[in-house]
Motif scaffolding. Structure first.
Motif, short mmCIF file in Angstrom:
data_model
loop_
_atom_site.label_atom_id
_atom_site.label_comp_id
_atom_site.label_asym_id
_atom_site.label_seq_id
_atom_site.Cartn_x
_atom_site.Cartn_y
_atom_site.Cartn_z
N PHE A 241 -73.73 -16.99 -27.99
CA PHE A 241 -73.91 -17.07 -26.54
C PHE A 241 -72.97 -18.09 -25.93
CE2 PHE A 241 -77.24 -19.47 -28.75
CZ PHE A 241 -77.05 -20.75 -28.27
N ALA A 242 -72.80 -17.96 -24.62
CA ALA A 242 -72.07 -18.95 -23.82
C ALA A 242 -73.10 -19.81 -23.10
CB ALA A 242 -71.17 -18.25 -22.82
N ARG A 243 -72.92 -21.13 -23.16
CA ARG A 243 -73.84 -22.07 -22.49
C ARG A 243 -73.14 -22.63 -21.26
NH1 ARG A 243 -75.07 -26.15 -27.39
NH2 ARG A 243 -72.83 -26.36 -27.13
N PHE A 244 -73.73 -22.40 -20.12
CA PHE A 244 -73.11 -22.79 -18.85
C PHE A 244 -73.70 -24.10 -18.33
CE2 PHE A 244 -72.06 -18.38 -19.06
CZ PHE A 244 -70.89 -18.24 -18.34
N SER A 245 -72.86 -24.85 -17.64
CA SER A 245 -73.37 -25.99 -16.88
C SER A 245 -74.11 -25.47 -15.66
CB SER A 245 -72.21 -26.91 -16.44
OG SER A 245 -71.34 -26.21 -15.57
N ASN A 246 -74.99 -26.28 -15.12
CA ASN A 246 -75.83 -25.85 -14.00
C ASN A 246 -75.18 -26.15 -12.65
OD1 ASN A 246 -78.43 -24.59 -13.57
ND2 ASN A 246 -79.05 -26.47 -12.53
N THR A 247 -74.06 -26.88 -12.68
CA THR A 247 -73.41 -27.36 -11.46
C THR A 247 -71.94 -26.97 -11.48
OG1 THR A 247 -74.92 -29.25 -11.49
CG2 THR A 247 -73.01 -29.40 -10.01
N ARG A 248 -71.38 -26.63 -10.35
CA ARG A 248 -69.97 -26.23 -10.27
C ARG A 248 -69.06 -27.33 -10.77
NH1 ARG A 248 -69.00 -21.64 -7.30
NH2 ARG A 248 -66.88 -22.28 -6.84
N PHE A 249 -67.99 -26.92 -11.44
CA PHE A 249 -67.09 -27.87 -12.10
C PHE A 249 -66.21 -28.61 -11.09
CE2 PHE A 249 -63.06 -28.96 -14.19
CZ PHE A 249 -63.54 -29.72 -15.24
N LEU B 178 -70.23 -11.82 -22.36
CA LEU B 178 -69.00 -12.60 -22.13
C LEU B 178 -67.77 -11.79 -22.54
CD1 LEU B 178 -67.65 -15.33 -21.37
CD2 LEU B 178 -67.75 -15.87 -23.82
N ARG B 179 -67.84 -11.12 -23.67
CA ARG B 179 -66.68 -10.36 -24.13
C ARG B 179 -66.36 -9.23 -23.15
NH1 ARG B 179 -64.76 -9.44 -30.21
NH2 ARG B 179 -62.92 -8.18 -29.77
N ARG B 180 -67.39 -8.56 -22.63
CA ARG B 180 -67.15 -7.50 -21.64
C ARG B 180 -66.51 -8.07 -20.37
NH1 ARG B 180 -72.38 -5.77 -23.32
NH2 ARG B 180 -73.30 -6.73 -21.46
N TYR B 181 -67.00 -9.22 -19.92
CA TYR B 181 -66.46 -9.86 -18.72
C TYR B 181 -64.99 -10.20 -18.91
CZ TYR B 181 -65.63 -13.43 -15.13
OH TYR B 181 -65.12 -14.17 -14.10
N LEU B 182 -64.65 -10.83 -20.02
CA LEU B 182 -63.27 -11.24 -20.27
C LEU B 182 -62.36 -10.02 -20.42
CD1 LEU B 182 -63.87 -14.16 -22.82
CD2 LEU B 182 -63.22 -14.36 -20.41
N HIS C 118 -59.14 -9.60 -18.15
CA HIS C 118 -57.85 -9.91 -18.79
C HIS C 118 -57.28 -8.79 -19.64
CE1 HIS C 118 -58.24 -14.12 -17.52
NE2 HIS C 118 -59.49 -14.04 -17.91
N GLY C 119 -58.07 -7.76 -19.92
CA GLY C 119 -57.60 -6.67 -20.76
C GLY C 119 -57.96 -6.87 -22.22
N SER C 120 -58.04 -5.77 -22.94
CA SER C 120 -58.50 -5.82 -24.33
C SER C 120 -57.54 -6.56 -25.26
CB SER C 120 -58.74 -4.40 -24.85
OG SER C 120 -57.55 -3.63 -24.75
N GLU C 121 -56.23 -6.46 -24.98
CA GLU C 121 -55.25 -7.11 -25.88
C GLU C 121 -55.39 -8.62 -25.84
OE1 GLU C 121 -50.41 -7.29 -26.63
OE2 GLU C 121 -51.27 -5.72 -25.37
N ALA C 122 -55.52 -9.18 -24.62
CA ALA C 122 -55.67 -10.64 -24.49
C ALA C 122 -56.96 -11.11 -25.14
CB ALA C 122 -55.64 -11.03 -23.02
N VAL C 123 -58.02 -10.32 -25.01
CA VAL C 123 -59.31 -10.72 -25.58
C VAL C 123 -59.28 -10.60 -27.10
CG1 VAL C 123 -61.77 -10.14 -25.66
CG2 VAL C 123 -60.57 -10.21 -23.47
N CYS D 128 -69.19 -7.99 -30.46
CA CYS D 128 -69.20 -6.53 -30.47
C CYS D 128 -70.63 -6.03 -30.65
CB CYS D 128 -68.30 -5.99 -31.58
SG CYS D 128 -66.55 -6.43 -31.36
N VAL D 129 -70.79 -4.72 -30.62
CA VAL D 129 -72.13 -4.13 -30.76
C VAL D 129 -72.76 -4.57 -32.07
CG1 VAL D 129 -73.40 -1.97 -31.02
CG2 VAL D 129 -71.55 -2.15 -29.33
N ASN D 130 -74.02 -4.99 -32.00
CA ASN D 130 -74.73 -5.41 -33.20
C ASN D 130 -75.82 -4.38 -33.52
OD1 ASN D 130 -75.89 -6.70 -35.33
ND2 ASN D 130 -76.56 -8.52 -34.22
#
Length: 434
Positions: A230-238, A275-279, A283-288, A413-415
Motif C-alpha cells: 500500500f501507499a501511505r499518505f500524509s494527511n496534510t498537503r505538502f 497506485l499502479r493503475r493511477y501511475l 505516465h504510461g505503462s513503459e514508465a511504470v 498486479c492482480v493477486n
C-alpha cells in the motif's frame, strides 16, 4: 519443538516426516495480539501453546529473540520469524553502512556502472560518530533540508527536520564528551539523512510505499515479493515552508492518525494495485514498468548487501517491510527496512490485505510440508531470487532481435491467490479454502 539447550530433548517430528506419516498438528507460540494471531488461530491443525510449552513455530518479537535465541535448542523442523542479527538490514545506520560497503565492492570488482545500481538511498551519516563528515557535506549545499532519525526506533518517534547546524548541536556535544563522562548512559545514535525535497505528490500530498519481502534463506539467498502492499499518505498537503509539521512530512500511520482531522474510516492508504493503475494512467505503462523494475532492484541489492553478514539459520525466516519513497522523476528511494512491520490493521481493507499476506507467508514457510521446494509462486508471493534472478516462464521481450527475460515479480498486479492456491495445494483435513 524447542527446548533449552541443556535439556537434550529429541522430538519425533523429523522421523514421522520420513516415514510419510505427516503431522496432525503444528504447535505455535505468538507474542503479538493483532492480525497474525488471528491467522494462526484459524490455521487448520495449528494449536496455540502458552508460556513455556513446547512449540514448532514461533512468531516472536525481536526482544524475545534477543533474550532467548542463543539459549534454545531447535529441532530440524522448527521455524522462527527472525534471523538472529536481522538488524544488519533493519537498523537505519547499519543498513546504510552495509549498502555503502556493498557499493564500494561493486565499484572495485565489477565497475562503477554496476555500483551505480546502488544509488537508491539518500546521503546519510551516523551521528554523533560521523558528525564531522556530515558537516563537510552539509556545507556543500547550504539551505538544504536534512532529516534526523533515531537508528532503532519506529513509527516516526524522535524524527525531525532541520536546515541549520545549530538545531543539532546537542549531538555534537554528546559525541565529544570527556572520558570521565562516558560512563554515563550511552548517547542514542541518530542518522542525518538528506531529505527528499521533491517527493511525488498525489492530490498535493506526500506518500511512501510499504512493500513486503519474505526471505526464507540467506545461504543461498531465497527471496519472495508479495503482490499486495500500500501507499501511505500524509494527511496534510505538502509544503517546505513548515518543516516542523509532522503531518506534512511523515507518512507513518502512527503519526497521521493523531491528526485532528484524521478519518479512521477513510484512513490514509491506497492499495498498491490502485497506485499502479493511477501511475499507469498518468505516465504510461513503459514508465511504470521501469519504475517497478527499479524498485525490484532495491530489494535485491539491499538483500545482497547483507547476505554475507546475516547469520543464516535454517530455522529462520524474515518478513521485511520495505519503505520506498518516489520523487517527481519517478525515481524510487529506499527509506528504511522494518524487521517487524506493523501487522495491526488501520481499516477493514487493511486487515484483509494483511490477513492474506500472513496466510501466504505461512504457506511459503510450509510447516505442513505440502510444497516441493521448486515453486515460483505461492499464493500472492512470487519468487524473485533463488541464488540468482528468477524469471517468468511465460513472458519475454524481444527488442532488435534480442530476447530479454522478465523478472518474476508482480508488485501491484492482480493477486488471484485463491485460484493459484487451489491449483497448488492439496487440501489438508479441516482446511476451508480461503
Amino acid at each position: 519443538m524447542s527446548k533449552n539447550k541443556t535439556s537434550g530433548y529429541k522430538g519425533t517430528y523429523g522421523q514421522k516426516k520420513k516415514e510419510g506419516e505427516g503431522r496432525s498438528s503444528v504447535r505455535y507460540k505468538c507474542s503479538m495480539i493483532n492480525s497474525i494471531l488471528d491467522v494462526l488461530r484459524q490455521r487448520p491443525g495449528w494449536v496455540e501453546i502458552k508460556e513455556d510449552g513446547e512449540w514448532d513455530f514461533n512468531w516472536c518479537d525481536v526482544g524475545w529473540l534477543r533474550e532467548n535465541f542463543d539459549h534454545s535448542y531447535m529441532e530440524e523442523h522448527v521455524r522462527i520469524c527472525h534471523f538472529r542479527n536481522h538488524y544488519e538490514l533493519t537498523r537505519k545506520n547499519l543498513m546504510v553502512k552495509n549498502l555503502k560497503r556493498y557499493r564500494k565492492t561493486l565499484d572495485r570488482e565489477v565497475g562503477r556502472l554496476e555500483g551505480a545500481k546502488c544509488d537508491f538511498f539518500p546521503c546519510t551519516f551516523e551521528l554523533p560518530s560521523e558528525y564531522h563528515l556530515f558537516v563537510e557535506e552539509f556545507k556543500r549545499s547550504p539551505g538544504s533540508i536534512w532529516i534526523m532519525k533515531p537508528v532503532a526506533r519506529s513509527q516516526g518517534k524522535g524524527i525531525f527536520l532541520f536546515r541549520k547546524l545549530k538545531d543539532i548541536m546537542e549531538w555534537k556535544k554528546d559525541g565529544t564528551r570527556s572520558e570521565d563522562q562516558r560512563d554515563e548512559a550511552p548517547v542514542e545514535s541518530y542518522v542525518a539523512q538528506r531529505y527528499i525535497e521533491n517527493p511525488y505528490l498525489i492530490g498535493g500530498r506526500k506518500f511512501d510505499l510499504r512493500v513486503y519481502v519474505l526471505v526464507t534463506s540467506y545461504l543461498p539467498l531465497k527471496a519472495w515479493l508479495y503482490r499486495d502492499g500500500f501507499a501511505r499518505f500524509s494527511n496534510t498537503r505538502f509544503s517546505l515552508s513548515s518543516i516542523d509539521d509532522q503531518y506534512v512530512h511523515l507518512t507513518n500511520v502512527a503519526v497521521q492518525k493523531t491528526a485532528p482531522d484524521y478519518d479512521p474510516e477513510k484512513g490514509c492508504k491506497w492499495q498498491m494495485q490502485q497506485l499502479r493503475r493511477y501511475l499507469t494512467a498518468k505516465h504510461g505503462s513503459e514508465a511504470v514498468e521501469t519504475l517497478f523494475k527499479d524498485i525490484d532492484n532495491i530489494f535485491i541489492r539491499s538483500l545482497l548487501s547483507v547476505q554475507k553478514v546475516i547469520i543464516n539459520d535454517k530455522h529462520c525466516f524474515e518478513l521485511y517491510g520495505y519503505d520506498i519513497l518516489l520523487d517527481q522523476n519517478l525515481k524510487p528511494w529506499l527509506i528504511e527496512v522494518n524487521a517487524s512491520p506493523s501487522l495491526t490493521a488501520s481499516s477493514q481493507e487493511d486487515y484483509e490485505m494483511k490477513y492474506r499476506l500472513l496466510e501466504d507467508t505461512l504457506n511459503v514457510v510450509d510447516m505442513e510440508g505440502r510444497l516441493t521446494g521448486k515453486e515460483k509462486r505461492v499464493g500472492g508471493y512470487d519468487l524473485m531470487w533463488n541464488d540468482g534472478p528468477v524469471y517468468r516462464e511465460d513472458v519475454s521481450l524481444e527488442t532488435l532481435g534480442t530476447t530479454y527475460q522478465i523478472a518474476n515479480t508482480n508488485l501491484g498486479c492482480v493477486n488471484d491467490r485463491r485460484k493459484q492456491l487451489r491449483q497448488l495445494l492439496k487440501p489438508f483435513p479441516g482446511h476451508k479454502r480461503s
